[in-house]
Design an enzyme around this catalytic site. Structure first.
Site, PDB file in Angstrom:
ATOM      1  N   ASN A 187       0.868  -1.172   0.000  1.00 47.84           N
ATOM      2  CA  ASN A 187       0.000   0.000   0.000  1.00 47.84           C
ATOM      3  C   ASN A 187       0.907   1.224   0.000  1.00 47.84           C
ATOM      4  OD1 ASN A 187      -2.282  -1.669   0.336  1.00 47.84           O
ATOM      5  ND2 ASN A 187      -2.071  -1.626   2.550  1.00 47.84           N
ATOM      6  N   HIS A 198       7.267   4.848   5.971  1.00 44.69           N
ATOM      7  CA  HIS A 198       8.475   4.159   5.501  1.00 44.69           C
ATOM      8  C   HIS A 198       8.126   3.225   4.337  1.00 44.69           C
ATOM      9  CE1 HIS A 198      12.669   2.899   6.511  1.00 44.69           C
ATOM     10  NE2 HIS A 198      12.311   1.916   5.704  1.00 44.69           N
ATOM     11  N   HIS A 200       7.539   0.243   2.491  1.00 46.21           N
ATOM     12  CA  HIS A 200       7.444  -1.154   2.904  1.00 46.21           C
ATOM     13  C   HIS A 200       6.225  -1.796   2.282  1.00 46.21           C
ATOM     14  CE1 HIS A 200       4.439   0.626   5.562  1.00 46.21           C
ATOM     15  NE2 HIS A 200       3.990  -0.583   5.828  1.00 46.21           N
ATOM     16  N   GLN A 202       3.740  -5.716   2.648  1.00 46.95           N
ATOM     17  CA  GLN A 202       3.337  -6.761   3.573  1.00 46.95           C
ATOM     18  C   GLN A 202       3.228  -8.078   2.822  1.00 46.95           C
ATOM     19  OE1 GLN A 202       0.293  -5.502   6.579  1.00 46.95           O
ATOM     20  NE2 GLN A 202       0.072  -3.705   5.253  1.00 46.95           N
TER      21      GLN A 202
END
Length: 389
Positions: A187, A198, A200, A202
């Protein structure tokens, strides 16, 4: 690439994936000790089956208190540097790192009674509403230690490392009892609901087959029964014949806008050969995929004039763990294909599409553009090779 596993103070696994020559040569090592004293993570997630749709809905009330937009000096995904608060990453630097989510939607540490018979397997004792513990795993993958960067900014070597990490975790999470599908996703943007700035992503594992994945497999099964052919092969052939929605075609992958795209901006990346998940890609294909993703993410951020960072969701759909398909789902084995669905809810610069009555209530999508217009714009903003190689 070097893979270095360790455990955080609450027992969650953390793995460094390094491509840095100094790490590979042993001149630099990663800190493995987590100095924090965290309590063991125990989730209370549950799933309930909707009798009207047949779909499982997950409830993870403990996530309501997860970290939300912390100040820069409290970024939990940054490296732990001298004099700063310890973060989720003990090392003072990293290339790519993966660790168990501290606030997971699905967990292998569900609070359960000592005797499984004491668990409420139905809601309010009503057999019409089955209830299950949401047992699986959720992980966080940090693409870079640099907070101001984004996936588009990663060098090819780092994107390749991310692909390797997705592959490693797909294999590992697929081995967890009860996991049916592994789904890496990212996302990006406050508009999407991101709670940590930050860069990233998932990696979710699901103890059931998600609705979109099920629809794809069922349609692929019906297509094969009717024609004897693979649905993805026929889709790629049709797109190449038409040519209007193809953005990029290489020896290994095709980048296209789906002919029936739902989102204001939507792009798919599809392997040209049948591949179930990341573990089915060759090393050459890992490298080739990095060379597709780099310009794609750059183009997405150029799509809207005056928008530096297009909010998006980038989700990898992988074929479910074949051995976990049971009962009626066994007929879905051998169908589907690994593919990326990257889409944005932004319909024009700084204006988002809201999923209102037709979409949210009935699932009947209405678009403000056309797939052909999106493909034309993507080709127009696609970066030249010299801009990213």
């Amino acid at each position: 690439m070097k893979i270095t596993p360790t455990r955080l103070s609450d027992g969650r696994e953390l793995i460094y994936f390094d491509d840095d020559p100094d790490v590979l040569a042993g001149r630099v090592t990663r800190e493995l000790h987590d100095p924090r004293d965290l309590p063991e993570t125990v989730a209370e997630s549950e799933m309930r089956r909707d009798p009207l749709t047949g779909q499982w809905v997950t409830y993870a009330a403990h996530r309501n208190n997860r970290t939300y937009m912390p100040p820069a000096n409290e970024n939990p995904l940054a490296p732990t540097t001298p004099g700063s608060l310890p973060t989720e990453v003990p090392a003072d630097d990293y290339d790519v790192v993966v660790f168990g989510n501290r606030f997971p939607s699905f967990s292998t540490s569900i609070a359960m009674p000592d005797d499984p018979a004491d668990y409420a397997w139905t809601v309010d004792g009503q057999d019409l509403y089955p209830r299950r513990p949401a047992e699986a795993a959720c992980e966080v993958i940090c693409f870079t230690p640099e907070t101001t960067k984004s996936f588009r900014d990663l060098p090819l070597s780092r994107i390749r490392t991310v692909v390797e990490a997705w592959t490693h975790r797909t294999a590992a999470l697929s081995r967890i009892d009860g996991v049916v599908q592994v789904a890496p996703f990212e996302n990006r943007g406050e508009e999407i609901g991101v709670t940590l700035q930050h860069p990233h992503g998932q990696i979710y594992s699901y103890p059931f087959l998600p609705p979109r994945s099920r629809q794809i497999l069922e349609n692929a099964r019906e297509h094969r029964a009717a024609t004897g052919r693979d649905l993805f092969d026929d889709m790629l052939a049709a797109e190449h014949r038409a040519g209007t929605r193809i953005i990029l075609s290489t020896g290994g992958f095709t980048v296209l806008v789906p002919a029936a795209a739902k989102w204001p901006v939507e792009v798919m990346v599809v392997p040209n050969r049948p591949v179930a998940d990341f573990t089915g890609l060759t090393q050459d294909e890992h490298a080739a995929l990095a060379r597709v993703l780099k310009p794609l993410y750059m183009a997405v951020d150029r799509f809207f004039e005056g928008v530096e960072r297009t909010p998006y969701i980038a989700a990898w759909n992988q074929v479910p763990v074949q051995s976990r398909l049971t009962g009626d789902d066994e007929s879905l084995r051998g169908e589907g294909r690994l593919h990326l669905q990257l889409f944005s809810l932004m319909r024009s610069p700084h204006r988002m599409k809201f999923l209102a009555g037709s979409e949210s209530a009935f699932g009947a999508w209405i678009s403000d553009t056309t797939p052909e217009a999106v493909a034309e714009r993507m080709r127009a903003v696609w970066p030249d090779d010299k801009e990213w190689q």
